[in-house]
Design a protein around this motif. Structure first.
Motif, PDB file in Angstrom:
ATOM      1  N   THR A   1     -31.496  16.083 -28.483  1.00  0.00           N
ATOM      2  CA  THR A   1     -30.326  15.278 -28.085  1.00  0.00           C
ATOM      3  C   THR A   1     -30.720  13.987 -27.383  1.00  0.00           C
ATOM      4  O   THR A   1     -29.871  13.149 -27.118  1.00  0.00           O
ATOM      5  CB  THR A   1     -29.366  16.097 -27.190  1.00  0.00           C
ATOM      6  N   HIS A   2     -32.000  13.820 -27.093  1.00  0.00           N
ATOM      7  CA  HIS A   2     -32.463  12.590 -26.460  1.00  0.00           C
ATOM      8  C   HIS A   2     -33.333  11.742 -27.379  1.00  0.00           C
ATOM      9  O   HIS A   2     -33.943  10.780 -26.935  1.00  0.00           O
ATOM     10  CB  HIS A   2     -33.194  12.914 -25.156  1.00  0.00           C
ATOM     11  N   LEU A   3     -33.382  12.099 -28.662  1.00  0.00           N
ATOM     12  CA  LEU A   3     -34.086  11.257 -29.636  1.00  0.00           C
ATOM     13  C   LEU A   3     -33.339   9.946 -29.799  1.00  0.00           C
ATOM     14  O   LEU A   3     -32.100   9.930 -29.769  1.00  0.00           O
ATOM     15  CB  LEU A   3     -34.157  11.960 -30.996  1.00  0.00           C
ATOM     16  N   PRO A   4     -34.067   8.847 -29.998  1.00  0.00           N
ATOM     17  CA  PRO A   4     -33.366   7.604 -30.269  1.00  0.00           C
ATOM     18  C   PRO A   4     -32.598   7.696 -31.592  1.00  0.00           C
ATOM     19  O   PRO A   4     -33.033   8.411 -32.498  1.00  0.00           O
ATOM     20  CB  PRO A   4     -34.467   6.553 -30.349  1.00  0.00           C
ATOM     21  N   GLY A   5     -31.460   7.029 -31.690  1.00  0.00           N
ATOM     22  CA  GLY A   5     -30.661   7.066 -32.911  1.00  0.00           C
ATOM     23  C   GLY A   5     -31.403   6.450 -34.086  1.00  0.00           C
ATOM     24  O   GLY A   5     -32.292   5.631 -33.929  1.00  0.00           O
ATOM     25  N   SER A   6     -31.039   6.892 -35.276  1.00  0.00           N
ATOM     26  CA  SER A   6     -31.703   6.328 -36.459  1.00  0.00           C
ATOM     27  C   SER A   6     -30.808   5.320 -37.124  1.00  0.00           C
ATOM     28  O   SER A   6     -29.653   5.213 -36.885  1.00  0.00           O
ATOM     29  CB  SER A   6     -32.064   7.426 -37.436  1.00  0.00           C
TER      30      SER A   6
ATOM     31  N   VAL B   1     -27.388  17.048 -34.196  1.00  0.00           N
ATOM     32  CA  VAL B   1     -27.413  17.992 -33.073  1.00  0.00           C
ATOM     33  C   VAL B   1     -26.767  17.377 -31.840  1.00  0.00           C
ATOM     34  O   VAL B   1     -26.223  18.087 -30.992  1.00  0.00           O
ATOM     35  CB  VAL B   1     -28.866  18.436 -32.784  1.00  0.00           C
ATOM     36  N   LYS B   2     -26.770  16.055 -31.735  1.00  0.00           N
ATOM     37  CA  LYS B   2     -26.179  15.385 -30.570  1.00  0.00           C
ATOM     38  C   LYS B   2     -24.688  15.668 -30.437  1.00  0.00           C
ATOM     39  O   LYS B   2     -24.130  15.553 -29.354  1.00  0.00           O
ATOM     40  CB  LYS B   2     -26.425  13.885 -30.648  1.00  0.00           C
TER      41      LYS B   2
ATOM     42  N   GLU C   1     -32.584  19.873 -25.736  1.00  0.00           N
ATOM     43  CA  GLU C   1     -32.679  18.694 -24.867  1.00  0.00           C
ATOM     44  C   GLU C   1     -33.529  17.605 -25.533  1.00  0.00           C
ATOM     45  O   GLU C   1     -33.187  16.429 -25.490  1.00  0.00           O
ATOM     46  CB  GLU C   1     -33.273  19.061 -23.503  1.00  0.00           C
ATOM     47  N   PHE C   2     -34.629  18.006 -26.142  1.00  0.00           N
ATOM     48  CA  PHE C   2     -35.481  17.036 -26.831  1.00  0.00           C
ATOM     49  C   PHE C   2     -34.702  16.354 -27.957  1.00  0.00           C
ATOM     50  O   PHE C   2     -34.686  15.137 -28.075  1.00  0.00           O
ATOM     51  CB  PHE C   2     -36.727  17.731 -27.383  1.00  0.00           C
TER      52      PHE C   2
END
Length: 68
Positions: free
Chosen positions: A63-68, A15-16, A60-61
């Motif tokens: 797109t601000h998750l830490p990368g995996s 989604v980012k 917004e949530f």
């Protein structure tokens, strides 16, 4: 059960790479910007009924998750 791997879900990091309008369209049509249709067993229909402000908050949530 301890040590058991849970069910695999979609990679939410993709989604980012989407714009907000693409995310909203995807949640409403169940087809991503690359033309892939979402699986029927996922709960997309209730999510697609959210209004634009609610979907923007979800976007917004995600797109601000830490990368995996």
């Amino acid at each position: 059960m301890p040590g058991q791997i849970g069910p695999l879900g979609p990679d939410l990091n993709l989604v980012k790479d989407w714009k907000l309008a693409q995310f909203i369209a995807t949640m409403r049509t169940y087809i991503d910007p690359n033309g892939h249709e979402f699986r029927k067993q996922m709960p997309w229909r209730p999510i697609g009924r959210m209004d634009d402000d609610e979907l923007a908050a979800v976007y917004e949530f995600l797109t601000h998750l830490p990368g995996s």
